[in-house]
Design a protein around this motif. Structure first.
Motif, PDB file in Angstrom:
ATOM      1  N   TRP A   1       0.854  -1.195   0.000  1.00 30.15           N
ATOM      2  CA  TRP A   1       0.000   0.000   0.000  1.00 30.15           C
ATOM      3  C   TRP A   1       0.889   1.244   0.000  1.00 30.15           C
ATOM      4  O   TRP A   1       1.785   1.376   0.824  1.00 30.15           O
ATOM      5  N   TYR A   2       0.610   2.137  -0.934  1.00 30.13           N
ATOM      6  CA  TYR A   2       1.390   3.364  -1.059  1.00 30.13           C
ATOM      7  C   TYR A   2       1.062   4.287   0.109  1.00 30.13           C
ATOM      8  O   TYR A   2      -0.064   4.772   0.248  1.00 30.13           O
ATOM      9  N   GLY A   3       2.047   4.532   0.961  1.00 31.60           N
ATOM     10  CA  GLY A   3       1.817   5.271   2.194  1.00 31.60           C
ATOM     11  C   GLY A   3       1.700   6.776   2.003  1.00 31.60           C
ATOM     12  O   GLY A   3       2.084   7.332   0.968  1.00 31.60           O
ATOM     13  N   GLN A   4       1.179   7.439   3.050  1.00 36.40           N
ATOM     14  CA  GLN A   4       1.036   8.896   3.012  1.00 36.40           C
ATOM     15  C   GLN A   4       1.544   9.551   4.294  1.00 36.40           C
ATOM     16  O   GLN A   4       2.419  10.410   4.251  1.00 36.40           O
TER      17      GLN A   4
ATOM     18  N   GLN B   1       9.244   8.147   0.352  1.00 33.71           N
ATOM     19  CA  GLN B   1      10.607   8.663   0.471  1.00 33.71           C
ATOM     20  C   GLN B   1      11.614   7.554   0.787  1.00 33.71           C
ATOM     21  O   GLN B   1      12.820   7.801   0.831  1.00 33.71           O
ATOM     22  N   GLY B   2      11.124   6.358   1.001  1.00 34.48           N
ATOM     23  CA  GLY B   2      12.002   5.247   1.342  1.00 34.48           C
ATOM     24  C   GLY B   2      12.496   4.512   0.114  1.00 34.48           C
ATOM     25  O   GLY B   2      12.195   4.881  -1.028  1.00 34.48           O
ATOM     26  N   PRO B   3      13.261   3.441   0.335  1.00 30.82           N
ATOM     27  CA  PRO B   3      13.774   2.660  -0.799  1.00 30.82           C
ATOM     28  C   PRO B   3      12.640   1.971  -1.552  1.00 30.82           C
ATOM     29  O   PRO B   3      11.600   1.648  -0.976  1.00 30.82           O
ATOM     30  N   ALA B   4      12.859   1.752  -2.813  1.00 31.09           N
ATOM     31  CA  ALA B   4      11.841   1.090  -3.632  1.00 31.09           C
ATOM     32  C   ALA B   4      11.724  -0.374  -3.235  1.00 31.09           C
ATOM     33  O   ALA B   4      12.727  -1.049  -3.015  1.00 31.09           O
ATOM     34  N   PRO B   5      10.516  -0.880  -3.126  1.00 29.19           N
ATOM     35  CA  PRO B   5      10.338  -2.299  -2.801  1.00 29.19           C
ATOM     36  C   PRO B   5      10.614  -3.164  -4.025  1.00 29.19           C
ATOM     37  O   PRO B   5      10.711  -2.662  -5.152  1.00 29.19           O
TER      38      PRO B   5
ATOM     39  N   ASP C   1       2.036  12.010  -2.008  1.00 29.52           N
ATOM     40  CA  ASP C   1       3.241  12.450  -2.711  1.00 29.52           C
ATOM     41  C   ASP C   1       3.546  11.418  -3.798  1.00 29.52           C
ATOM     42  O   ASP C   1       3.920  10.285  -3.494  1.00 29.52           O
ATOM     43  N   PRO C   2       3.384  11.770  -5.070  1.00 28.36           N
ATOM     44  CA  PRO C   2       3.566  10.792  -6.148  1.00 28.36           C
ATOM     45  C   PRO C   2       5.019  10.489  -6.504  1.00 28.36           C
ATOM     46  O   PRO C   2       5.276   9.732  -7.444  1.00 28.36           O
ATOM     47  N   THR C   3       5.967  11.039  -5.756  1.00 33.42           N
ATOM     48  CA  THR C   3       7.381  10.869  -6.094  1.00 33.42           C
ATOM     49  C   THR C   3       7.775   9.409  -6.284  1.00 33.42           C
ATOM     50  O   THR C   3       8.446   9.045  -7.255  1.00 33.42           O
TER      51      THR C   3
END
Length: 325
Positions: free
Chosen positions: A59-62, A98-102, A124-126
């Motif tokens: 899940w993409y966090g916010q 903002q963390g490492p890519a899974p 944040d769509p980064t």
């Protein structure tokens, strides 16, 4: 459930038969070793038969509040089973943008919530943009796209009803993730990328950005407007992805949807129409998989032939040895 029950009965009969044989005479040390080996061999089979379906959900966090609510949702997902045909547990991982890519290949589904910047949302769509190629490579056979902000209504309420309503945001989200995660590869769930039809600082538009993995397939087919009348078409009302949901349950959320799709979009089919905007859908799914199951296929409940014959061989040797004693 029939196959699983029959497997359990078959295993029980084998164990019962061996128990009867052993009662004729106390087992010598060799017999005890045989019994132990049989128990070790059969144990995993019983565990495999009883194993429940589960999904690895990314899940993409916010932010901590949002992430906590989605963790709460995940913990309750297995309780949702309106049709009584089984449910799935979620092994949830929150992806910090903002963390490492899974490693996307490790997951059954990537869920991306509402793209907003208010009311406990800080999208944040980064992470999505910087991992466009990796996400595209891992994408599987199922994509679920919706203009409904069901995650927002899950903890803010759906009109006059709580967001935890089974026939409402809760059921909608569980169905979405279960369906998208039950295909091959990594499924996608993406909710609306903003709340307001026109430019607004609360929106976090990303669907049609050049860096989006969805841009190519959505370009020219997305419209932004508010819709409070959501209609489940008769042709898809009995699809598993709509399990337990009704037109009434998806409508009147005090703005149920904030985006919609032209129903002529290639490769997709509407499972929820925009009631006051003919020709538009508020939720679309991959057409070729639309009527697919919301349960990931379980492990085989029947052992491989080689294992079956191996066990029968052990039983035969054990029985012969016991008769000679």
């Amino acid at each position: 459930m029939k196959d699983i029950t029959e497997d359990k009965r078959s295993i029980a009969r084998r164990i019962g038969w061996f128990s009867c044989m052993s009662k004729r005479q106390p087992l010598a040390p060799v017999g005890q070793w045989v019994a132990l080996l049989l128990a070790v061999a059969i144990g995993p089979l019983v565990a495999e038969v009883a194993a429940a379906a589960s999904l690895n959900v990314l899940w993409y966090g916010q932010n901590p509040i949002y992430d906590g609510k989605m963790s709460e949702l995940a913990a309750k997902a297995a309780t949702y089973d309106p049709w009584g045909d089984g449910s799935s547990t979620w092994n949830l991982t929150i992806w910090n943008p903002q963390g490492p890519a899974p490693n996307f290949a490790d997951y059954d589904v990537l869920a991306i919530g509402t793209g907003g910047n208010a009311w406990n949302f800080s999208f944040d769509p980064t992470g999505i943009f910087s991992n466009k190629e990796a996400i595209s490579a891992a994408r599987g056979s199922r994509t679920f796209l919706s203009g409904q902000d069901a995650d927002a209504h899950y903890f803010l309420g759906a009109g006059t009803r709580p967001g935890t309503s089974a026939d409402g945001p809760f059921g909608f989200l569980v169905n979405a993730v279960n369906w998208a995660g039950s295909g091959t590869g990594m499924g996608i769930v993406a909710l609306t990328d903003g709340w307001f039809p026109t430019a607004h600082p609360y929106n976090r538009r990303w669907w049609l950005d050049d860096r989006s993995f969805l841009k190519e397939e959505l370009d020219g087919y997305v419209s932004y407007f508010l819709e409070d009348s959501v209609v489940i078409p008769p042709t898809t009302s009995q699809f598993p992805v709509n399990e337990g949901l009704t037109t009434a349950g998806l409508s009147n959320w005090n703005n149920s949807a904030h985006a919609a799709f032209n129903k002529n979009i290639p490769g997709y089919i509407s499972i929820n129409d925009a009631g006051t905007h003919p020709g538009y859908a508020v939720t679309i799914v991959t057409a070729s998989e639309a009527n697919g199951s919301t349960q990931k296929p379980r492990k085989k409940s029947v052992p491989e032939p080689s294992l079956t014959f191996g066990l029968l061989g052990v039983f035969t040797v054990a029985a012969g040895w016991l008769r000679r004693k």
